[in-house]
Design a protein around this motif. Structure first.
Motif, PDB file in Angstrom:
ATOM      1  N   VAL A  29       0.841  -1.204   0.000  1.00 58.75           N
ATOM      2  CA  VAL A  29       0.000   0.000   0.000  1.00 58.75           C
ATOM      3  C   VAL A  29       0.872   1.248   0.000  1.00 58.75           C
ATOM      4  O   VAL A  29       0.655   2.185  -0.776  1.00 58.75           O
ATOM      5  N   TRP A  30       1.877   1.275   0.877  1.00 60.84           N
ATOM      6  CA  TRP A  30       2.742   2.449   0.963  1.00 60.84           C
ATOM      7  C   TRP A  30       3.557   2.660  -0.309  1.00 60.84           C
ATOM      8  O   TRP A  30       3.772   3.792  -0.739  1.00 60.84           O
ATOM      9  N   GLY A  31       4.027   1.573  -0.920  1.00 62.93           N
ATOM     10  CA  GLY A  31       4.835   1.722  -2.125  1.00 62.93           C
ATOM     11  C   GLY A  31       4.041   2.263  -3.302  1.00 62.93           C
ATOM     12  O   GLY A  31       4.436   3.242  -3.954  1.00 62.93           O
ATOM     13  N   THR A  32       2.894   1.648  -3.592  1.00 59.33           N
ATOM     14  CA  THR A  32       2.070   2.126  -4.704  1.00 59.33           C
ATOM     15  C   THR A  32       1.473   3.491  -4.403  1.00 59.33           C
ATOM     16  O   THR A  32       1.062   4.214  -5.314  1.00 59.33           O
ATOM     17  N   ASN A  33       1.455   3.862  -3.139  1.00 59.22           N
ATOM     18  CA  ASN A  33       0.890   5.147  -2.741  1.00 59.22           C
ATOM     19  C   ASN A  33       1.652   6.328  -3.331  1.00 59.22           C
ATOM     20  O   ASN A  33       1.089   7.427  -3.483  1.00 59.22           O
TER      21      ASN A  33
ATOM     22  N   GLY B  38       9.316   7.185  -7.665  1.00 58.52           N
ATOM     23  CA  GLY B  38      10.071   5.971  -7.388  1.00 58.52           C
ATOM     24  C   GLY B  38      11.253   6.225  -6.476  1.00 58.52           C
ATOM     25  O   GLY B  38      11.496   5.471  -5.525  1.00 58.52           O
ATOM     26  N   LEU B  39      11.998   7.291  -6.739  1.00 55.26           N
ATOM     27  CA  LEU B  39      13.168   7.585  -5.918  1.00 55.26           C
ATOM     28  C   LEU B  39      12.761   8.086  -4.539  1.00 55.26           C
ATOM     29  O   LEU B  39      13.423   7.784  -3.544  1.00 55.26           O
ATOM     30  N   ALA B  40      11.651   8.823  -4.452  1.00 52.51           N
ATOM     31  CA  ALA B  40      11.160   9.258  -3.135  1.00 52.51           C
ATOM     32  C   ALA B  40      10.805   8.055  -2.279  1.00 52.51           C
ATOM     33  O   ALA B  40      11.094   8.028  -1.073  1.00 52.51           O
ATOM     34  N   SER B  41      10.192   7.036  -2.896  1.00 51.50           N
ATOM     35  CA  SER B  41       9.832   5.837  -2.137  1.00 51.50           C
ATOM     36  C   SER B  41      11.062   5.127  -1.601  1.00 51.50           C
ATOM     37  O   SER B  41      10.987   4.407  -0.600  1.00 51.50           O
ATOM     38  N   LEU B  42      12.194   5.342  -2.234  1.00 47.55           N
ATOM     39  CA  LEU B  42      13.443   4.731  -1.796  1.00 47.55           C
ATOM     40  C   LEU B  42      14.101   5.533  -0.676  1.00 47.55           C
ATOM     41  O   LEU B  42      14.415   5.010   0.390  1.00 47.55           O
ATOM     42  N   ILE B  43      14.301   6.837  -0.904  1.00 49.07           N
ATOM     43  CA  ILE B  43      15.062   7.656   0.036  1.00 49.07           C
ATOM     44  C   ILE B  43      14.366   7.769   1.385  1.00 49.07           C
ATOM     45  O   ILE B  43      15.013   7.826   2.431  1.00 49.07           O
ATOM     46  N   VAL B  44      13.034   7.779   1.389  1.00 47.46           N
ATOM     47  CA  VAL B  44      12.324   7.904   2.664  1.00 47.46           C
ATOM     48  C   VAL B  44      12.572   6.702   3.561  1.00 47.46           C
ATOM     49  O   VAL B  44      12.347   6.764   4.772  1.00 47.46           O
ATOM     50  N   GLN B  45      13.085   5.605   2.977  1.00 43.59           N
ATOM     51  CA  GLN B  45      13.359   4.415   3.784  1.00 43.59           C
ATOM     52  C   GLN B  45      14.584   4.558   4.666  1.00 43.59           C
ATOM     53  O   GLN B  45      14.926   3.625   5.412  1.00 43.59           O
TER      54      GLN B  45
ATOM     55  N   LEU C 264      11.730  -1.609   3.767  1.00 39.75           N
ATOM     56  CA  LEU C 264      12.589  -1.532   2.584  1.00 39.75           C
ATOM     57  C   LEU C 264      11.917  -2.140   1.352  1.00 39.75           C
ATOM     58  O   LEU C 264      12.395  -1.974   0.233  1.00 39.75           O
ATOM     59  N   LEU C 265      10.806  -2.849   1.548  1.00 39.57           N
ATOM     60  CA  LEU C 265      10.022  -3.304   0.404  1.00 39.57           C
ATOM     61  C   LEU C 265       9.269  -2.161  -0.269  1.00 39.57           C
ATOM     62  O   LEU C 265       8.855  -2.285  -1.418  1.00 39.57           O
ATOM     63  N   VAL C 266       9.066  -1.070   0.459  1.00 37.60           N
ATOM     64  CA  VAL C 266       8.290   0.046  -0.094  1.00 37.60           C
ATOM     65  C   VAL C 266       8.870   0.548  -1.414  1.00 37.60           C
ATOM     66  O   VAL C 266       8.129   0.738  -2.384  1.00 37.60           O
ATOM     67  N   PRO C 267      10.195   0.788  -1.499  1.00 40.11           N
ATOM     68  CA  PRO C 267      10.698   1.256  -2.793  1.00 40.11           C
ATOM     69  C   PRO C 267      10.578   0.228  -3.913  1.00 40.11           C
ATOM     70  O   PRO C 267      10.500   0.606  -5.084  1.00 40.11           O
ATOM     71  N   VAL C 268      10.571  -1.050  -3.574  1.00 35.90           N
ATOM     72  CA  VAL C 268      10.372  -2.068  -4.616  1.00 35.90           C
ATOM     73  C   VAL C 268       8.986  -1.900  -5.228  1.00 35.90           C
ATOM     74  O   VAL C 268       8.822  -1.849  -6.455  1.00 35.90           O
ATOM     75  N   PHE C 269       7.968  -1.795  -4.358  1.00 27.74           N
ATOM     76  CA  PHE C 269       6.612  -1.539  -4.855  1.00 27.74           C
ATOM     77  C   PHE C 269       6.508  -0.157  -5.486  1.00 27.74           C
ATOM     78  O   PHE C 269       5.821   0.031  -6.496  1.00 27.74           O
ATOM     79  N   GLY C 270       7.178   0.830  -4.889  1.00 30.22           N
ATOM     80  CA  GLY C 270       7.085   2.189  -5.399  1.00 30.22           C
ATOM     81  C   GLY C 270       7.693   2.342  -6.782  1.00 30.22           C
ATOM     82  O   GLY C 270       7.100   2.959  -7.675  1.00 30.22           O
ATOM     83  N   ILE C 271       8.876   1.774  -6.970  1.00 28.95           N
ATOM     84  CA  ILE C 271       9.523   1.853  -8.287  1.00 28.95           C
ATOM     85  C   ILE C 271       8.727   1.070  -9.318  1.00 28.95           C
ATOM     86  O   ILE C 271       8.517   1.521 -10.444  1.00 28.95           O
ATOM     87  N   GLY C 272       8.248  -0.115  -8.916  1.00 29.58           N
ATOM     88  CA  GLY C 272       7.453  -0.914  -9.853  1.00 29.58           C
ATOM     89  C   GLY C 272       6.195  -0.197 -10.294  1.00 29.58           C
ATOM     90  O   GLY C 272       5.864  -0.169 -11.489  1.00 29.58           O
TER      91      GLY C 272
END
Length: 295
Positions: free
Chosen positions: A20-24, A92-99, A248-256
């Protein structure tokens, strides 16, 4: 709390929250097409508060902790994140850095509760961190310095909010999230009027369409009421070194999601970084299970 393996249903809940957080991050990008960022954040927490506050009793925790959590997650994490995502960093990068919140959360837990990660957990975090570092270093052009600083600040605010929530392990976390939103809305509205101004606020509300309001609703219900309530519940029952790295799964979902829905590029360095993140998570999740089965 000892680092026992996560029960399967708790593991599935953590993965669902990260999905949910990643696709968000894609949903945030849609909402920001019309709404200014601080107003968007204020609406998100307003609809998380109302009407749910009329049906959920205030949790039996001090007002000061509800206020601290609301300000840290509302104005701190999402105020900064939404500003960054207007033009300073890609979803996608925001979902990564926030981790970076993962490392702040573990550090704060060590300081406040005396938790000590085991060597295997340090190794897992190091592997995942190398994935974050690879994407951050190779991702030039997808984030400005201001964007990186804003999202780093959002990650720190998230970690501090986690530390506050862990002070009340037996609280109803859904009610906790709802009532803490009471303290997120006023500073966000005040900052919106101060920084964005009445004219920009009025223009954003006038331009908002069905997709915009769907994004606001998803932020309130999916991200806040489900996501943060479930995450706080998990953090209250398991050591931070087990739960926090799951984010740390969030950026995987976020980038995808960003690649599929927004057409973000997916070069080799992103794939390599995601593989390292997944490898670190695998060590953190499955190594304790393997050791427990051996014992």
């Amino acid at each position: 709390m000892s680092a026992r393996p996560l029960p399967p249903l708790h593991l599935l809940l953590a993965v669902a929250v990260t999905a949910v957080w990643g696709t968000n991050f894609v949903v945030i990008r849609i909402g920001l097409d019309h709404l200014p960022p601080l107003l968007f954040a204020a609406l998100r927490f307003l609809f998380a508060l109302l009407p749910a506050a009329f049906f959920l009793k205030r949790p039996d925790v001090p007002w000061r902790r509800l206020a601290a959590y609301g300000v840290l997650i509302g104005a701190g994490q999402f105020g900064l994140l939404y500003i960054a995502m207007t033009q300073f960093i890609t979803p996608g990068l925001a979902s990564l850095i926030v981790q970076t919140q993962v490392f702040w959360t573990i550090g704060l837990a060590m300081l406040t509760t005396g938790e000590r990660p085991k060597p295997a957990q340090w190794a897992a975090v190091a592997v995942a961190a190398s994935g974050l570092l690879l994407i951050a270093v190779a991702g030039g052009g997808e984030a400005t310095d201001i964007g990186l600083l804003l999202v780093l600040g959002a990650g720190l605010s998230w970690a501090l909010g986690n530390a506050v929530a862990r002070r009340d392990p037996h609280a109803n976390m859904l009610a906790y999230v709802v009532w803490s939103s009471l303290f997120a809305v006023p500073p966000l509205i005040g900052l919106s009027f101060l920084v964005e101004g009445p004219e920009r606020i009025a223009a954003g509300l006038a331009a908002a369409d069905a997709a915009t309001w769907t994004a606001v609703a998803w932020q309130s219900v999916g991200n806040s009421l489900f996501g943060y309530a479930a995450w706080g519940w998990l953090l209250a029952r398991h050591p931070a070194v087990q739960i926090a790295p799951m984010a740390l799964l969030v950026p995987v979902f976020g980038i995808g999601a960003s690649v599929l829905m927004l057409g973000e590029s997916l070069p080799a360095w992103k794939l390599g970084g995601a593989a390292l993140v997944m490898g670190g998570l695998a060590l953190n999740i499955f190594l304790p299970r393997w050791k427990a089965s051996r014992a």
